[in-house]
Design a protein around this motif. Sequence first.
Motif, short mmCIF file in Angstrom:
data_model
loop_
_atom_site.label_atom_id
_atom_site.label_comp_id
_atom_site.label_asym_id
_atom_site.label_seq_id
_atom_site.Cartn_x
_atom_site.Cartn_y
_atom_site.Cartn_z
N SER A 146 0.82 -1.21 0.00
CA SER A 146 0.00 0.00 0.00
C SER A 146 0.86 1.27 0.00
N GLY A 147 0.72 2.07 -1.05
CA GLY A 147 1.44 3.34 -1.13
C GLY A 147 2.85 3.24 -1.65
N LEU A 148 3.37 2.05 -1.90
CA LEU A 148 4.75 1.91 -2.35
C LEU A 148 4.86 2.16 -3.85
N ASP A 149 5.97 2.80 -4.24
CA ASP A 149 6.23 2.95 -5.66
C ASP A 149 6.76 1.64 -6.23
N VAL A 150 6.97 1.61 -7.55
CA VAL A 150 7.36 0.36 -8.21
C VAL A 150 8.68 -0.18 -7.67
N THR A 151 9.66 0.71 -7.49
CA THR A 151 10.97 0.26 -7.02
C THR A 151 10.90 -0.28 -5.60
N SER A 152 10.16 0.40 -4.74
CA SER A 152 10.01 -0.07 -3.35
C SER A 152 9.28 -1.40 -3.31
N ALA A 153 8.27 -1.56 -4.18
CA ALA A 153 7.52 -2.82 -4.23
C ALA A 153 8.42 -3.97 -4.66
N LEU A 154 9.29 -3.71 -5.64
CA LEU A 154 10.23 -4.75 -6.08
C LEU A 154 11.19 -5.13 -4.96
N LEU A 155 11.67 -4.11 -4.23
CA LEU A 155 12.55 -4.39 -3.09
C LEU A 155 11.83 -5.26 -2.06
N LEU A 156 10.57 -4.94 -1.79
CA LEU A 156 9.82 -5.71 -0.79
C LEU A 156 9.65 -7.16 -1.24
N HIS A 157 9.37 -7.36 -2.53
CA HIS A 157 9.23 -8.73 -3.04
C HIS A 157 10.51 -9.51 -2.82
N GLU A 158 11.65 -8.91 -3.16
CA GLU A 158 12.93 -9.59 -2.99
C GLU A 158 13.22 -9.84 -1.51
#
Length: 255
Positions: A161-173
């Motif tokens: 929620s609220g994360l940009d694309v780069t932050s979302a990718l970091l979270l997935h990893e």
Amino acid sequence: MLDVRGLTKKYRNQAVVDHVTFTVPPGEVTGYLGPNGSGKSTTVKMLAGLLPATSGQILWNGNDIRQDPIGFKRALGYVPEEAYVYPHLTGLEYLELIGRLRQLPERQVERKANELLRLLWLQEYRHAPISSYSKGMKQRVLLAGALLHNPDLLILDEPLSGLDVTSALLLHELIAELARHGKTILYISHVLEVTEKVCARVIMLYQGKIVANDEVSRLRDLMQLPSLEQIFRQLARQEDVGSAALEIAALIEEA
């Protein structure tokens, strides 16, 4: 292992979570899916100790969490759906507060807090009040707070929620890496495509009841459908969203 047995929550004799049973093994990311109103948030609040269950059990490593609620919370890292943080604190002050509440050594808190803020791209804002943060920045601070004490169990409620694309990718990893380190991870979401990529196993909730609990690949095989979204539509018996979209578009164009 997190073991949920017959978990039920009733309001005015109406069950919003109805005898839910599942396990979340260590070293695996388990998705918990459901449409709005299915009982996901109520389940999460009971798991996090924020809401008492009407009946059923929540076991952590074989022990009922009611027998040692403090011990369970020491093992728990929780990212709530809404980014509620103290707005007058800076990002660093917030993590220092979390560390003290967790009774972590001061030097460890200082080192970990600064490093987490750096790795989550918040270092330059660490002395700025959280009230000045965007929603995505607040979400990253919450994530840092949940990880600060090295929890064995992570409950992530709509963490993108609220994360940009780069932050979302970091979270997935990061989620995948934490699973490889043996963490027990429950990932709550209604974003089907993301959950399909992140989770090894998926539990689907509909009207307070579990309608599916299996590996993503096995669910696709069982239902003979190519994507998790189609499986979800069939299991949850939702309305045809495509037809609804066409009707809404036609309606707003009417004179």
